[in-house]
Design a protein around this motif. Structure first.
Motif, mmCIF file in Angstrom:
data_model
loop_
_atom_site.group_PDB
_atom_site.id
_atom_site.type_symbol
_atom_site.label_atom_id
_atom_site.label_comp_id
_atom_site.label_asym_id
_atom_site.label_seq_id
_atom_site.Cartn_x
_atom_site.Cartn_y
_atom_site.Cartn_z
ATOM 1 N N THR A 1 -59.403 -40.472 51.025
ATOM 2 C CA THR A 1 -58.340 -41.159 51.763
ATOM 3 C C THR A 1 -57.431 -41.875 50.776
ATOM 4 O O THR A 1 -57.847 -42.250 49.691
ATOM 5 C CB THR A 1 -58.931 -42.192 52.747
ATOM 6 N N ALA A 2 -56.201 -42.061 51.189
ATOM 7 C CA ALA A 2 -55.252 -42.772 50.338
ATOM 8 C C ALA A 2 -54.698 -43.969 51.116
ATOM 9 O O ALA A 2 -55.275 -44.397 52.115
ATOM 10 C CB ALA A 2 -54.152 -41.821 49.899
ATOM 11 N N GLY A 3 -53.611 -44.492 50.632
ATOM 12 C CA GLY A 3 -53.041 -45.710 51.215
ATOM 13 C C GLY A 3 -52.751 -45.602 52.704
ATOM 14 O O GLY A 3 -52.939 -46.562 53.436
ATOM 15 N N GLY A 4 -52.298 -44.420 53.141
ATOM 16 C CA GLY A 4 -51.972 -44.247 54.554
ATOM 17 C C GLY A 4 -53.186 -44.471 55.442
ATOM 18 O O GLY A 4 -53.129 -45.185 56.433
ATOM 19 N N PHE A 5 -54.299 -43.889 55.049
ATOM 20 C CA PHE A 5 -55.533 -44.056 55.819
ATOM 21 C C PHE A 5 -56.017 -45.502 55.748
ATOM 22 O O PHE A 5 -56.508 -46.056 56.734
ATOM 23 C CB PHE A 5 -56.618 -43.123 55.285
ATOM 24 N N ARG A 6 -55.871 -46.093 54.584
ATOM 25 C CA ARG A 6 -56.299 -47.484 54.421
ATOM 26 C C ARG A 6 -55.556 -48.395 55.407
ATOM 27 O O ARG A 6 -56.150 -49.217 56.089
ATOM 28 C CB ARG A 6 -56.047 -47.932 52.983
ATOM 29 N N ASP A 7 -54.248 -48.210 55.472
ATOM 30 C CA ASP A 7 -53.449 -49.023 56.401
ATOM 31 C C ASP A 7 -53.813 -48.715 57.852
ATOM 32 O O ASP A 7 -54.026 -49.622 58.655
ATOM 33 C CB ASP A 7 -51.959 -48.738 56.191
ATOM 34 N N PHE A 8 -53.857 -47.412 58.157
ATOM 35 C CA PHE A 8 -54.119 -46.966 59.524
ATOM 36 C C PHE A 8 -55.439 -47.518 60.037
ATOM 37 O O PHE A 8 -55.573 -47.889 61.199
ATOM 38 C CB PHE A 8 -54.151 -45.435 59.552
ATOM 39 N N SER A 9 -56.421 -47.553 59.158
ATOM 40 C CA SER A 9 -57.781 -47.866 59.604
ATOM 41 C C SER A 9 -58.177 -49.320 59.366
ATOM 42 O O SER A 9 -59.296 -49.698 59.676
ATOM 43 C CB SER A 9 -58.783 -46.953 58.884
ATOM 44 N N ARG A 10 -57.254 -50.114 58.835
ATOM 45 C CA ARG A 10 -57.632 -51.502 58.517
ATOM 46 C C ARG A 10 -58.233 -52.206 59.732
ATOM 47 O O ARG A 10 -59.221 -52.911 59.624
ATOM 48 C CB ARG A 10 -56.415 -52.280 57.994
#
Lengths: 291, 291
Positions: free
Chosen positions: A218-227
């Motif tokens: 996962t990259a930044g997009g997933f990190r933000d999405f899943s926070r």
């Protein structure tokens, strides 16, 4: 404008939300006494030491004595039991408000406990939070420029409503009044639904051990999405249960939306997908400011 | 370790991804000439001025002459046309690699154009990006500590594969080798699916004007969750179309997951919901580091 100073404000549940309210009221001198109620003596001691509250107790009679306003800052599942324990000690002048993320369920709890909706009851929902929780994270500026929703019942008196609004405004919040039904519908859509969707995605991926540690890719997009999937499970269990009708409605609509999106992907309908993505991007860019 | 210096590296598409690759190669002196190819003369002029590339042209014969390695950093939809235009000018030594977000579709495009998978073809996917795009955002450090996936075909020569890996490693990336099929499956799950889910949520809410400006009531959680819905619609249209099979598979699984979740909410199954949320929270807290 003269400052109205209440005699005593009691906060039930001195965590991030209740503690920040208490600390702000105390700093601004909006009550002669800011009292914290809770069941954990260590936490209460800390609340006094950190000057979040003037005094604290685990004795409801003491907490409610001479109280002008009580804020219920407890999980939704604790609202009704807390109201039950408040009831014998409630004085005629005491305004009851709360910080629950779903409003109709709190109104129902009050109705259940009191057999009516008292004129001194004014439900509320501060839209604020931060990564940390607990009384040590209490911050008198937590509500500055944040939205606080007030959902008066048909019985809420103007005086009680104005008092509750005035306190949140004094803490720097932007107060907005709406019906409990509209509140629950809108927050099911904008907060509860995304939380459940994020929990669902993370849990679903977690159930695929054959992909290895899939999270590694996962990259930044997933990190933000899943926070938001790192949010407190107890709080979200309560919200799901206490706003279940509105959340289920939105989950179903979203599920149906995916049902329509799946064939677009399967049939490689580039134009329809582009239009959907572009509409979403424009809506988000217009309305949501990244901070 | 001796540094291998190539004669000429050509980057097709000098935007953020291609430009950052070119700029890094140039800074490190890993090629005597770093050449940029594109159709926009203004952009190419800027790429030279910003020292992203040494030289630039819109002439494919010139771009490919004496070229040791060409990186295709164009949208997935442009891969096959670009390969067609490269073909007549391809020299025997030229290694072909790319930066596409879906790998099987690029392999298919190469097969379509060349009628085989050349030994000098090594597909790749750098997992990096930032909010800004275009050549002005090109950054020689973009790939430092970022993952780059290489998906060699059964025909990719070891020499070509090592050259591609070596360049990415020199740029600071963590290079990982896997099959194109596994890549497309994993990134459909961890990147493509969340993007489509975020687009879908924002678009769905946008279609509810009766709620007023519903985005006004969103807070930080929604902002984070929906950030990827601000991504480039063209890029995501291409990804959806060129990795449609894997994405559709995951969308269907997610839709089915929601189908199971909906009754839990409807029936207020507190215990099952708690367990789901807790599993998700633990998985995320364990695997995803907030930055």
């Amino acid at each position: 404008m003269t400052k109205t100073v209440l005699n005593k404000i009691t906060v039930i549940g001195v965590g991030l939300i209740g503690g920040s309210f208490a600390k702000g009221i105390k700093k601004l001198g909006l009550a002669k006494n800011v009292h914290g109620f809770g069941h954990n003596p260590e936490n209460l001691k800390l609340a006094v030491e950190l000057q979040v509250v003037d005094s604290a107790s685990s004795d409801m009679a003491e907490a409610m004595q001479g109280c002008d306003l009580v804020l219920l800052a407890v999980p939704l599942g604790a609202m009704q039991p807390v109201l039950e324990s408040i009831k014998p000690h409630l004085e005629p002048q005491t305004i009851i408000t709360d910080a629950g993320s779903a409003k109709q369920s709190v109104i129902d709890a009050v109705q259940n406990v009191f057999g009516e909706l008292p004129k001194n009851f004014v439900p509320g929902h501060p839209i604020a939070g931060k990564e940390q929780s607990g009384v040590t994270a209490a911050d008198e500026n937590l509500y500055v420029d944040h939205r606080v929703i007030i959902t008066p019942t048909e019985n809420s008196s103007e005086q009680a409503t104005e008092t509750v609004k005035g306190l949140w405004k004094a803490l720097g919040a932007n107060v907005e009044v709406m019906s409990a039904g509209f509140h629950d519908e809108v927050f099911a859509a904008t907060s509860h639904l995304p939380h459940l969707l994020a929990f669902a995605l993370v849990e679903m991926l977690h159930e695929h051990p054959e992909l290895g540690n899939v999270f590694k890719y996962t990259a930044g997009g997933f990190r933000d999405f899943s926070r938001i999937a790192s949010s407190d499970p107890t709080m979200w269990r309560d919200i799901s249960v206490f706003n279940s009708e509105a959340i289920a409605k939105w989950l179903i609509e979203y599920r149906d939306y995916l049902d329509q999106m799946i064939p677009l992907v399967q049939h490689k309908d580039a134009q329809a997908l582009y239009q959907l993505f572009e509409t979403a991007k424009n809506a988000r860019d217009e309305h949501i400011v990244n901070r």
